[in-house]
Design an enzyme around this catalytic site. Structure first.
Site, short mmCIF file in Angstrom:
data_model
loop_
_atom_site.label_atom_id
_atom_site.label_comp_id
_atom_site.label_asym_id
_atom_site.label_seq_id
_atom_site.Cartn_x
_atom_site.Cartn_y
_atom_site.Cartn_z
N CYS A 192 8.23 -83.46 -4.67
CA CYS A 192 8.25 -82.17 -4.39
C CYS A 192 8.60 -81.38 -5.75
O CYS A 192 9.40 -81.87 -6.58
CB CYS A 192 9.54 -81.98 -3.38
SG CYS A 192 9.96 -80.02 -2.93
N ASP B 208 7.16 -60.30 16.75
CA ASP B 208 6.82 -61.13 18.16
C ASP B 208 7.32 -59.45 19.03
O ASP B 208 7.69 -58.68 18.81
CB ASP B 208 7.55 -62.19 18.54
CG ASP B 208 9.21 -62.16 18.05
OD1 ASP B 208 9.60 -61.08 18.08
OD2 ASP B 208 9.64 -63.19 18.45
N CYS C 20 9.66 -78.03 -5.67
CA CYS C 20 10.37 -77.23 -5.77
C CYS C 20 11.68 -76.78 -6.43
O CYS C 20 11.85 -77.85 -7.17
CB CYS C 20 11.10 -76.94 -4.06
SG CYS C 20 12.36 -78.00 -3.87
N ASP D 212 4.82 -70.60 13.49
CA ASP D 212 6.01 -70.08 13.01
C ASP D 212 7.13 -71.16 13.92
O ASP D 212 6.84 -71.39 15.02
CB ASP D 212 6.35 -68.68 13.50
CG ASP D 212 6.69 -68.63 14.96
OD1 ASP D 212 7.76 -68.52 15.14
OD2 ASP D 212 5.78 -68.62 15.86
N CYS E 11 14.45 -79.53 -5.96
CA CYS E 11 14.32 -80.55 -6.45
C CYS E 11 13.80 -80.83 -7.90
O CYS E 11 14.50 -81.89 -8.42
CB CYS E 11 13.12 -81.26 -5.73
SG CYS E 11 13.09 -81.57 -3.96
N HIS F 34 14.23 -75.77 -0.37
CA HIS F 34 13.64 -76.80 -0.33
C HIS F 34 12.65 -76.95 0.86
O HIS F 34 11.35 -77.45 0.92
CB HIS F 34 14.22 -78.04 -0.45
CG HIS F 34 13.83 -79.52 -0.05
ND1 HIS F 34 12.89 -79.95 -0.95
CD2 HIS F 34 13.69 -79.96 1.06
CE1 HIS F 34 12.46 -81.06 -0.43
NE2 HIS F 34 12.99 -81.08 0.85
#
Length: 372
Positions: free
Chosen positions: A308, A90, A310, A270, A313, A339
């Site tokens: 989930c 940015d 991930c 974002d 998890c 996560h």
């Protein structure tokens, strides 16, 4: 940059953006790596574990520390951080806004004092491009004049006038530098302003979208207005944005915000929400958010989200995460951040698949049904 619009489901879009460093499929959420680092994670986590194709770094903060010239000497952002995929940087305009007590905008740029040592600095449209040339980002944002909402009509009018004038200076300078051989593999986006005033948004978008930019962003939202005002403003503004270039909604937001704005035709997002909330104990799931510090999780053997897959998890229970948080173990920050980012990135993949199969409305209905 190569941009391909692959499919639409209503106004929702599935696109591909190819930069010098990665192929980005949209809708895409860009994790925020303010200082060239996503908080609590390393670049192996980002690349190998989460598979992020693009992350955001902060021009203002990298300019102050370690310094953009240092980053350039160390091989620019990609070699300095070892993250091989795409970076978006940015312009510093938001930091000037968020640090308004130590900054001041005028017709030529933004003067501010460093939050680190109080030293005085001045950003012009050309200077922020020079900084981002040093950083070597794949996508750079131009300097814009952002205002908090609510704001007076006079202040919003001044904001879009400055932003348009700075945009004209920026694209001229950027293209001239490319002709000289600087930034030939970099891309540049302009930022549409105008508060929640539809006439101002129309004026800003119409003026900016005639300029030779690689993509366009909607800025100045999620800064105090209601969700409905944000959604209405996005829906109104998108109609003035090119169909053959990326559309980026800056600094937004919750999972609900992502779904609502993908539906309205946004490609890129974002926000610090998944990482910041992770560190505070708030975890995002397919059925809504939970606060893992709650006593009810002390002996809960289930994963954070049964849907989930991930690493957190698959391996750890809510009870263990509750224990780590209450014990102030640093490990919690990493596991929780993995996560939350996995949830966000997976949500974008699910939306993309729904768009490709032309069933986005059914996806949205299911998304909200699970939360009810």
């Amino acid at each position: 940059m190569e941009f391909t619009l692959e499919a639409q489901s209503g106004k929702a879009r599935a696109c591909t953006i190819k930069t010098a460093h990665s192929t980005i499929t949209t809708p895409v959420f860009m994790p925020v790596g303010t200082l060239g680092s996503v908080k609590a994670l390393d670049m192996a986590d980002m690349h190998d574990l989460l598979g992020a194709e693009i992350i955001l770094a902060n021009t203002y903060h990298m300019y102050l520390r370690p310094g953009d010239e240092t980053v350039h000497k160390m091989g620019k952002l990609h070699k300095f951080t070892t993250y091989p995929k795409s970076f978006l940087t940015d312009s510093g305009g938001f930091q000037a806004f968020s640090l308004s007590d130590i900054s001041k905008a005028d017709a030529n740029g933004i003067e501010f004092r460093s939050h680190i040592d109080g030293s005085k600095h001045y950003f012009t449209p050309e200077k922020v491009i020079d900084i981002q040339h040093n950083l070597g980002s794949d996508i750079m944002m131009i300097l814009d004049d952002l205002v908090a909402l609510p704001a007076t009509q006079e202040r919003i009018k001044l904001s879009i006038e400055r932003t348009t004038e700075w945009a004209k200076q920026s694209i001229k300078y950027f293209r001239e530098k490319q002709q000289e051989g600087t930034g030939s593999d970099q891309n540049i986006f302009a930022i549409i302003q105008g508060g929640t005033d539809k006439a101002f948004r129309t004026k800003s978008a119409t003026e900016l979208c005639t300029l030779d930019y690689d993509g366009f962003a909607i800025g100045g939202l999620s800064v105090g207005e209601t969700n409905e005002d944000m959604y209405d403003t996005v829906e109104h503004t998108v109609q003035y944005m090119p169909e053959d270039k990326p559309r980026y909604l800056m600094g937004v937001g919750t999972p609900e915000d992502l779904v609502e704005n993908v539906e309205r035709g946004i490609d890129m997002f974002d926000c610090v929400m998944p990482t910041r909330n992770a560190r505070n104990g708030t975890l995002f799931t397919s059925f809504g958010r939970i606060n893992i510090r709650g006593a009810k999780f002390k002996e809960d053997a289930a994963p954070i989200d049964p849907e989930c897959d991930c690493m957190t998890c698959k391996r750890y229970s809510r009870a263990y995460m509750n224990h780590l948080f209450r014990s102030r173990e640093i490990t919690f920050f990493r596991l929780a951040t993995i996560h939350n980012l996995h949830y966000y990135l997976t949500l974008m993949k699910q939306m993309r698949q729904a768009i490709l199969e032309d069933r986005f409305q059914a996806f949205k209905e299911d998304f909200y049904a699970k939360r009810s």
